[in-house]
Motif scaffolding. Sequence first.
Motif, short mmCIF file in Angstrom:
data_model
loop_
_atom_site.label_atom_id
_atom_site.label_comp_id
_atom_site.label_asym_id
_atom_site.label_seq_id
_atom_site.Cartn_x
_atom_site.Cartn_y
_atom_site.Cartn_z
N GLY A 84 28.69 37.26 14.18
CA GLY A 84 28.81 36.03 14.63
C GLY A 84 28.11 34.81 14.84
N PHE A 87 28.91 31.43 17.22
CA PHE A 87 30.28 31.62 17.66
C PHE A 87 30.04 32.14 19.05
CE2 PHE A 87 33.82 34.96 18.03
CZ PHE A 87 34.80 34.05 18.31
N SER A 91 30.38 30.32 22.38
CA SER A 91 31.41 31.23 24.00
C SER A 91 30.75 31.88 24.91
CB SER A 91 32.74 32.41 22.81
OG SER A 91 32.44 32.20 21.99
N VAL A 100 35.54 29.13 19.81
CA VAL A 100 36.39 28.87 18.89
C VAL A 100 35.80 27.55 18.23
CG1 VAL A 100 38.71 28.42 18.69
CG2 VAL A 100 37.61 30.36 20.15
N SER A 102 33.32 25.85 17.04
CA SER A 102 31.54 26.45 16.03
C SER A 102 32.20 26.87 15.59
CB SER A 102 31.14 26.68 17.54
OG SER A 102 30.94 28.07 18.07
N GLY A 103 32.84 28.38 15.94
CA GLY A 103 33.22 28.99 14.61
C GLY A 103 33.97 28.19 13.53
N TRP A 104 35.44 27.65 14.04
CA TRP A 104 35.75 26.34 12.84
C TRP A 104 35.19 25.97 12.22
CZ3 TRP A 104 39.67 28.97 11.18
CH2 TRP A 104 40.71 29.42 11.52
N ALA A 107 32.69 28.40 9.95
CA ALA A 107 33.45 28.83 8.91
C ALA A 107 33.37 27.79 7.63
CB ALA A 107 34.69 28.92 9.14
N THR A 225 23.63 35.28 11.70
CA THR A 225 25.17 35.93 11.37
C THR A 225 25.45 37.82 11.23
OG1 THR A 225 25.01 34.96 9.22
CG2 THR A 225 25.91 33.27 10.30
N ILE A 315 31.39 34.90 9.67
CA ILE A 315 31.89 34.48 10.85
C ILE A 315 33.24 34.63 11.17
CG2 ILE A 315 32.94 32.10 11.77
CD1 ILE A 315 29.41 32.41 12.46
N SER A 318 34.24 38.38 13.02
CA SER A 318 33.51 37.97 14.50
C SER A 318 35.03 37.85 15.10
CB SER A 318 32.95 37.15 14.21
OG SER A 318 32.37 37.50 16.41
N MET A 319 35.61 36.67 14.38
CA MET A 319 36.45 35.24 14.65
C MET A 319 38.69 36.40 14.69
SD MET A 319 36.45 32.15 13.67
CE MET A 319 37.26 30.86 14.61
#
Length: 477
Positions: A84, A87, A91, A100, A102-104, A107, A225, A315, A318-319
């Motif tokens: 991930g 992300f 975090s 979150v 950054s995760g979105w 993605a 990642t 990603i 991991s989410m």
Amino acid sequence: MSMHVDAASTNQGIELKNANLGFLELFGQSLANLSPTFMPALNVAAVVALAGNGTWLVFGLASLGLTLVAMNIGIFAKRISGTGSLFLYISKGLGSTAGVISGWGLAAAYISTAIAVLAGEYMFIDAATQYFGFDISPSLIYLLSIVLIIYLTYRDIRVSSRISIIIEFTTITIVFILLCAILVSGTYKILDMNQLSLRGTSFKGMAEGVFIAIFSLAAFDSGATLSGEAKKPLSTVHKVVIATEVVSGIFGLFVAYVMMIAFKGNSAVFGASNTPLMYITNELGVPYIGPIMYSIAAISAFACTMASINAASRIFYSMAKFQIVHRSMGLVHKKYGTPHAALLVMSIFVLVVMLWFSFDGGAMNAFDLTGTFASFGFMTAYFLVSVGAPVYLVKNRKLTFGVVLTGVLGALFMIAAFIGSVYPVPPFPYNVIAYLYLAYIIVGIWWFIYAKSKSPQMVKLIEHDLEEHAKLIIGKK
């Protein structure tokens, strides 16, 4: 209905393969995702249309700014290992909400990149086949590419990463040889004072060009990642991230400078060209090399699409572990140890979007629109990781002046790039993409808040996983 899902049940007790990837595989993933071959084949011309003789400097500045970001990523990569990448890093540095976001953002960036470069793959194949007087169906190219990507990524990430690095080293070498042929041909002046003096270049054009150059040089963090699957992540991943950006940045600057020489400074012709390598091979008197160059570029685009889907799947995997997306995204194949559900969903989504574009919009529109959307995703994550790196070290009492400097400069560069992308206001539909991206992020934040209300232990789960499963190590190699 409760959102609670136990972390173990999310993955059914199965984890991704540990100690599966070495430096070369990680470097292959990052290099393929960045796909340096796109620069001479397509991207440089787009920057030339804006920056003219300043294109080489635009690529140099973009590379410098992204190298600072790479150094900030390295701060985390030397201390935290886990699938991930950014992300997890963000975090840990700035909290779960920033993570979150950054995760979105990532993605969206990787999926949009996969769509853009798949469109580029078709354009390159079309350029090659047009030379021989026949057409090929874009839908057929998209379908065959996605089927092959599913096959290669579903079974073993190591295989797809090794294929990627072979493709990229081969394509970069061939392009480098072609451009060196220009310099030694004796036909062109190697010392181009128009470029070195930035003749006719405007600040506005260069500022707008930096945004495109960022997309050309972004995704260098892709190897991170896969750090949860790396052999020695704490000593390897940060080297991969920085090396990918530095090598690609130097290559981009070289490509921009030499190709402008090949076009004899005619930025109007260069900027309007959809096949600049064809022009160069014609100028060198070897027109038959042009189709070969674009066939090679198509293979590189395929590798980039595959790397983008690999990164996006990690990603989402991991989410999913933290209940941010549906738990099916966190499923791991019992035999192959790959996030097969996420890979299938990402691949099918890319295919559906490209089939839609093939009937309404065309490949160039797909490339331009999704590439722009991807850039906003990368800038979001790169800004947050630049802010998060010094904050993270403050928490662990490891802060130095150098880290503060790289963090501040990296964050400021991302802010400047964002401003340059929205002001002056670009023409429709590019003027609405930033707002669409903002709406997408707001929906992602809303979903996170809603999920937390249904499952209050979500944040604790993220923190617990970072401490226990992400192999947090402070001050060790």
